[in-house]
Design an enzyme around this catalytic site. Structure first.
Site, PDB file in Angstrom:
ATOM      1  N   GLY A 265      16.465  57.352 -35.850  1.00 51.88           N
ATOM      2  CA  GLY A 265      16.541  57.778 -34.486  1.00 51.88           C
ATOM      3  C   GLY A 265      17.787  58.861 -34.378  1.00 51.88           C
ATOM      4  O   GLY A 265      17.975  59.439 -33.111  1.00 51.88           O
ATOM      5  N   ASP A 290      18.683  56.466 -47.252  1.00 53.69           N
ATOM      6  CA  ASP A 290      19.511  57.371 -47.468  1.00 53.69           C
ATOM      7  C   ASP A 290      20.868  56.504 -46.894  1.00 53.69           C
ATOM      8  O   ASP A 290      21.832  57.106 -46.474  1.00 53.69           O
ATOM      9  CB  ASP A 290      19.842  58.586 -46.743  1.00 53.69           C
TER      10      ASP A 290
END
Length: 403
Positions: A265, A290
């Site tokens: 998001g 990540d």
């Protein structure tokens, strides 16, 4: 302490198989492996087993009633820098294992450790250290993100330590990793980039295009040379343009490329994620985290390589400059967001979060799907797609929380 589920039947859940979803499913686990799968067949799914019919012999197994739940394959994260307050780039054994365990508790049963840009000698030394954890089965491999990236799209990497992708230096890192390197992210438009892609392909290592300022044409050249992954698509690369489409168009349109997406998001607008799924298809998307140290840990001040990172409200940014610095994402959150906000079919999510990265990493024969003979790596989700249990190689990482 983890406890092995020697012979357990997970019964009553919606079970996601490679062929579709089975209602009132049954997954039998024996000695750390999936012995059989089955249930009320739907959406093209079928029953399967090792050594007999699905469910045969279940009388000698403990039965776990998972009515109202989902059972999906363990998640596979091919791009992860740390978690639980621990860094894969700089931490010792205990710290790295703490990070691995944190992500396991969030459903990631297969994890590749990613490094960030550093001095070449340090990265080589780090590769040797991490390779030992790969060899003992705690990690699924090493991903070098940097130093062979563009200063124009460096993100949270130290510009002073960046360098062109000289094949000899790429080879130095591969040698240091002793066969455990799985992926190297490159700005392939830099001098030596195409030759480095070819070198990686020759050694069976994924060449990933990322942190790049390449044109559309340069990206096509790199794909033709053997690059097969887009490192966190949309992020750290030129935006899509109608006259200069850049790398995004080339990466999305080519059937040979799998695109990484960070579904937190923050890194992507939902429309960008929808575009990627629409253009690439579920078979060419890999959800990644990540993640950096703060994943599963909390806000605060951290180090990402030589750079200081401030995490506030779950968003990691460089203390100087404010660039996004990785994420605090865990893959269970990415799964839930994909199901409840992006409204993706659960079967598509499972492909992106388990099967596709497992295939890229060359471990799909063992993980990435619920099939007889594979490792008993699975995640139990409740009706709201929250973690209710995690099994890794037949060991309970998170014991089922039911009721």
């Amino acid at each position: 302490m983890a406890a092995r589920a020697e012979s357990t039947v997970l019964a009553g859940a919606r079970v996601v198989l490679p062929t579709g979803v089975v209602e009132n499913g049954r997954v039998r686990v024996e000695a750390g492996r999936i012995a059989s799968v089955g249930g009320d067949v739907g959406r093209g799914a079928s029953n399967a087993s090792v050594g007999g019919e699905a469910g045969q012999g279940a009388s000698d197994a403990s039965v776990l009633d998972l009515t109202g739940h989902w059972v999906v394959p363990g998640f596979v994260d091919m791009h992860n820098h740390g978690g639980g307050g621990a860094s894969f780039t700089s931490g010792g054994v205990d710290e790295v294992l703490k990070g691995v365990r944190t992500h396991q508790e969030h459903g990631t049963t297969t994890l590749v450790a990613s490094t960030v840009t550093g001095e070449m000698d340090f990265l080589a030394q780090r590769a040797g250290f991490l390779s030992e954890l790969v060899e003992q089965g705690d990690l699924a491999g090493i991903h070098f993100e940097g130093p062979f990236i563009s200063p124009c799209r460096k993100g949270a990497h130290s510009e002073a330590l960046l360098r062109d992708p000289d094949p000899a230096e790429v080879r130095k890192l591969l040698d240091a990793a002793r066969g455990t390197a799985r992926m190297v992210t490159l700005a392939t438009e830099l001098p030596g980039g195409i030759d480095s892609v070819r070198l990686l392909v020759e050694h069976g290592v994924i060449a990933a295009i990322g942190h790049t300022d390449a044109t559309y044409e340069q990206t096509v050249e790199a794909i033709d040379a053997g690059a097969t992954v887009a490192t966190h698509l949309f992020n750290a690369m030129p935006p899509l343009g109608h006259r200069a489409p850049g790398p995004i168009a080339a990466l999305l349109e080519d059937e040979r490329v799998t695109v990484e997406l960070i579904n937190d998001g923050t890194h992507l607008h939902p429309a960008a994620l929808e575009l990627a799924f629409h253009r690439a298809g579920a078979g060419r998307v890999a959800f990644i985290t990540d993640a950096m140290d703060a994943a599963g840990f909390g806000d605060g001040v951290y180090q990402l390589g030589p750079l200081e990172v401030e995490v506030k409200d779950g968003v990691a940014r460089l203390a100087v400059g404010g660039s996004i610095a990785g994420s605090t994402l865990t893959l269970d959150t990415a799964f839930k967001r994909a199901a409840t906000i992006d409204r993706l079919p659960v079967t598509d999510i499972v492909r992106a979060i388990s099967a596709n990265p497992a295939k890229l990493l060359g471990v799909y024969d063992r993980v990435g799907s619920l099939e007889p003979g594979k490792d008993a790596d699975l995640v139990i989700l409740d009706a709201d797609f929250a973690i209710a249990g995690v099994l890794r190689r037949g060991e309970w990482v998170v014991r089922p929380r039911l009721g």
